[in-house]
Design a protein around this motif. Structure first.
Motif, short mmCIF file in Angstrom:
data_model
loop_
_atom_site.label_atom_id
_atom_site.label_comp_id
_atom_site.label_asym_id
_atom_site.label_seq_id
_atom_site.Cartn_x
_atom_site.Cartn_y
_atom_site.Cartn_z
N ASP A 279 0.86 -1.18 0.00
CA ASP A 279 0.00 0.00 0.00
C ASP A 279 0.90 1.23 0.00
O ASP A 279 1.20 1.81 1.03
CB ASP A 279 -0.90 -0.01 1.23
CG ASP A 279 -1.92 1.12 1.21
OD1 ASP A 279 -2.03 1.79 0.16
OD2 ASP A 279 -2.58 1.34 2.23
N GLY A 280 1.32 1.62 -1.17
CA GLY A 280 2.25 2.72 -1.35
C GLY A 280 2.96 2.54 -2.67
O GLY A 280 2.41 1.96 -3.61
N SER A 281 4.18 3.05 -2.79
CA SER A 281 4.95 2.94 -4.02
C SER A 281 6.06 1.91 -3.84
O SER A 281 6.58 1.73 -2.73
CB SER A 281 5.56 4.29 -4.40
OG SER A 281 4.53 5.22 -4.70
N VAL A 282 6.42 1.26 -4.93
CA VAL A 282 7.43 0.20 -4.89
C VAL A 282 8.56 0.55 -5.85
O VAL A 282 8.32 0.93 -7.00
CB VAL A 282 6.81 -1.16 -5.28
CG1 VAL A 282 7.90 -2.23 -5.38
CG2 VAL A 282 5.75 -1.58 -4.27
N VAL A 283 9.79 0.42 -5.36
CA VAL A 283 10.97 0.61 -6.20
C VAL A 283 11.74 -0.71 -6.22
O VAL A 283 12.17 -1.21 -5.17
CB VAL A 283 11.87 1.74 -5.65
CG1 VAL A 283 13.15 1.83 -6.48
CG2 VAL A 283 11.14 3.07 -5.65
N VAL A 284 11.87 -1.28 -7.42
CA VAL A 284 12.65 -2.52 -7.61
C VAL A 284 13.95 -2.12 -8.30
O VAL A 284 13.94 -1.64 -9.43
CB VAL A 284 11.86 -3.53 -8.45
CG1 VAL A 284 12.69 -4.81 -8.61
CG2 VAL A 284 10.51 -3.84 -7.83
N LYS A 285 15.04 -2.30 -7.61
CA LYS A 285 16.33 -1.87 -8.15
C LYS A 285 16.73 -2.68 -9.37
O LYS A 285 17.29 -2.15 -10.33
CB LYS A 285 17.40 -1.98 -7.07
CG LYS A 285 18.74 -1.41 -7.47
CD LYS A 285 19.74 -1.46 -6.32
CE LYS A 285 21.09 -0.88 -6.72
NZ LYS A 285 22.06 -0.94 -5.59
N GLY A 286 16.46 -3.97 -9.35
CA GLY A 286 16.84 -4.84 -10.46
C GLY A 286 15.65 -5.29 -11.29
O GLY A 286 14.83 -4.48 -11.72
N ASP A 287 15.52 -6.64 -11.47
CA ASP A 287 14.51 -7.21 -12.36
C ASP A 287 13.32 -7.75 -11.59
O ASP A 287 13.40 -8.04 -10.39
CB ASP A 287 15.13 -8.36 -13.18
CG ASP A 287 16.33 -7.92 -14.00
OD1 ASP A 287 16.39 -6.71 -14.34
OD2 ASP A 287 17.20 -8.77 -14.30
N VAL A 288 12.22 -7.94 -12.33
CA VAL A 288 11.07 -8.68 -11.84
C VAL A 288 11.06 -10.00 -12.61
O VAL A 288 10.92 -10.00 -13.85
CB VAL A 288 9.76 -7.91 -12.05
CG1 VAL A 288 8.57 -8.77 -11.63
CG2 VAL A 288 9.77 -6.60 -11.27
N GLY A 289 11.25 -11.10 -11.91
CA GLY A 289 11.42 -12.39 -12.56
C GLY A 289 10.14 -12.99 -13.12
O GLY A 289 9.03 -12.53 -12.85
N SER A 290 10.32 -14.08 -13.85
CA SER A 290 9.22 -14.76 -14.51
C SER A 290 8.21 -15.28 -13.48
O SER A 290 8.56 -15.89 -12.48
CB SER A 290 9.76 -15.94 -15.33
OG SER A 290 8.70 -16.66 -15.92
N GLY A 291 6.92 -14.98 -13.76
CA GLY A 291 5.84 -15.44 -12.91
C GLY A 291 5.65 -14.64 -11.64
O GLY A 291 4.74 -14.92 -10.86
N MET A 292 6.48 -13.63 -11.39
CA MET A 292 6.37 -12.85 -10.15
C MET A 292 5.39 -11.68 -10.35
O MET A 292 5.17 -11.21 -11.46
CB MET A 292 7.74 -12.32 -9.72
CG MET A 292 8.81 -13.40 -9.56
SD MET A 292 8.28 -14.78 -8.49
CE MET A 292 8.06 -13.91 -6.94
#
Length: 543
Positions: A279-292
């Motif tokens: 519930d807010g903002s998300v920062v992913v520094k790298g990758d989002v993997g398959s199926g995630m």
């Protein structure tokens, strides 16, 4: 014969100054030549009485007697003075002058107009130049000859953002329907105690004054209200109009203020971290993997790539790498990307992407399903290829190269978003209701003006305030209607734009219109022409 008499073949004309009438006397003469009405009018004019008001019924009787040789004396024209009339506007702020032109009688004069204004209790705010012009013209209709002092309504209170870098999720569309799609950059963070927003109070306005000396109350401005719930914020203890951050997070402008969304940061999203729902903002520094899956009520920012992952955001999504989906792949994974704001990425391949605003991809979109309410634009500083897939946008689809030399089927749908029509119909209905209410209030004010003392002063003042408030609401609705109408008109002018090359295999749809591209074409667009969808040249902004 005197200057006021003229003998005309059995006729004598005489102007009676006491009655202001032109009398015609017929001398019994059976041998006189017949006389018709045009001839009578000509003789009246020749005698110098052409400016008088002609009396047709009396003249017909005179002609009948003349042609029958019967003596008589009848009035056939009369002198008519100019008629002046003063009316007040329903709010008594303007005085309107009507002048019925003189017909051989006393013309209007500046002195007579001023005297009539004085008789109506009007001595201030007189426009002498307007009166002189109306008198010189000889006639007038609804000319404003005096003005009171209209009230100056108060200014509404407002909420001022104190953070220039704050993200604004409200649609920012310019007058041409184009959207500012600047790079969103990193998520801006505030800390507890930082100033966010300042509320400015409304002003009372300045009262006006009618031509009759009555005070017209000004409509005070409306207070700006903070929303009841602004998570992540608090009011400064020493200033209830100052909103400050209560937590560390991302500030976001919303209706009625600003909220601070917590920012969740993670190096990557994989089977190690599990799915992310925040519930807010998300920062992913790298990758989002398959199926995630990554779900956020705010924005999502991915520093790497999204490989057959699912992203859902209540704000915007930025993928600094690319987005690869599962369309056309032999896999059981189902993935999509969906956001309420705009989507930005370096490239997209076999991805299903939906945006509540617009989609911007810097390099290429290969075999994708892209759906955006406003625009789809492929190609910034890179190739800008649209190859295969289904693309749908209300206002425009733009790429440098659309289709491919291999004639890969590429389906593009442009046109009106049906929600816009629904909004416009609702707005028209609400405006009609307000205009009906204003008409009823205007009738009450008109009754009060024509019947002094019949209504209590406080009732009249309330009616005037209500009329001003309704007028302001109607003006605001009119502006919103114009904006919606403009956007609908823009959507009817929606186009597929190929800034460098349009290839065979591309099919464009707009409502019931369809256009199949045959052969290859240089920089061009497909839009609605005289006979439906057709090829056309780019305008300066598209080139």
């Amino acid at each position: 014969m005197t200057a006021n008499e003229a003998g005309l073949s059995g006729l004598q004309l005489h102007f009676d100054a006491a009655t202001g009438q032109l009398l015609a006397s017929v001398v019994a003469d059976h041998d006189a030549a017949p006389l018709d009405e045009p001839g009578l009018r000509e003789r009246i004019a020749a005698a110098g009485w052409g400016a008088l008001r002609y009396l047709p019924n009396m003249a017909l009787g005179l002609l009948a007697n003349h042609n029958a040789g019967i003596a008589c004396t009848l009035p056939i024209a009369e002198a008519v003075d100019a008629v002046l009339r003063i009316d007040l506007s329903p709010d008594s702020v303007e005085a309107w002058l009507d002048i019925a032109a003189a017909e051989g009688g006393q013309p209007a004069s500046v002195e007579a107009v001023l005297a009539l204004l004085a008789d109506n209790g009007i001595g201030e705010g007189v426009d002498h130049a307007a009166i002189a012009a109306a008198v010189a013209a000889g006639s007038a209709s609804h000319v404003v000859v005096a003005r009171g002092v209209p009230p100056v309504d108060g200014c509404d209170g407002r909420l001022e953002s104190l953070i220039p870098e704050v993200r604004d999720r409200r649609p920012q569309v310019d007058a041409s329907g184009y959207i500012d799609y600047r790079e969103l950059g990193d998520i801006f963070v505030v800390h507890a105690g930082d100033w966010l927003m300042l509320r400015h109070p409304p002003t009372d306005g300045t009262p006006g004054r009618t031509l009759l000396g009555e005070t017209i109350p000004a409509v005070p401005g409306k207070a700006a209200m903070f929303a009841a719930s602004l998570p992540g914020t608090a009011f400064d203890p020493g200033n209830p109009d100052l909103l400050v951050a209560a937590i560390t997070g991302q500030p976001v402008v919303v209706a009625g203020g600003m909220l601070v969304e917590p920012v969740f940061r993670v190096d990557q999203v994989s089977t190690v971290t599990g799915n992310v729902s925040f519930d807010g903002s998300v920062v992913v520094k790298g990758d989002v993997g398959s199926g995630m899956t990554v779900r956020a009520s705010g924005d999502i920012e991915v520093g790497g790539v999204v490989d057959m992952g699912t992203l859902e955001a209540g704000g915007s999504i930025v993928v600094k790498g690319g987005a690869m989906g599962s369309l056309g792949r032999k896999t059981s994974e189902e993935c999509h990307i969906r956001c309420e704001g705009s989507f930005h990425a370096a490239y997209a391949q076999q991805a299903k992407i939906e945006a509540g605003d617009s989609i911007f991809i810097d390099d290429s979109a290969l075999q994708c399903e892209l759906t955006a309410i406003n625009h789809i634009r492929i190609g910034g500083k890179r190739r800008g290829h649209i190859v295969g897939g289904h693309l749908q946008a209300t206002l425009s689809i733009t790429g440098k190269v659309v289709g491919s030399s291999n004639r890969i089927a590429t389906y593009c749908a442009i046109g009106v978003n049906p929600l816009l029509h629904k909004q416009l119909l609702q707005m028209c209905k609400l405006r009609d209701e307000r205009e009906t209410q204003l008409l009823e209030v205007a009738k009450l004010l008109d009754f009060a003006h024509k019947n002094p003392g019949r209504l209590r002063p406080e009732m009249i003042a309330k009616a005037r305030a209500t009329a001003a408030q309704l007028s302001a609401q109607i003006a605001e609705m009119r502006e919103e209607q114009e904006q919606l109408t403009r956007k609908i008109e823009l959507s009817r002018q929606s186009r597929l734009v190929a800034r460098e090359l349009l290839c065979e295999g591309v099919e464009v749809h707009l409502g019931n219109h369809r256009y199949k591209v045959v052969g290859e074409h240089g920089a061009c667009a497909v839009g609605v022409g005289a006979d439906g969808l057709e090829l056309m040249a780019l305008d300066e902004r598209e080139a």
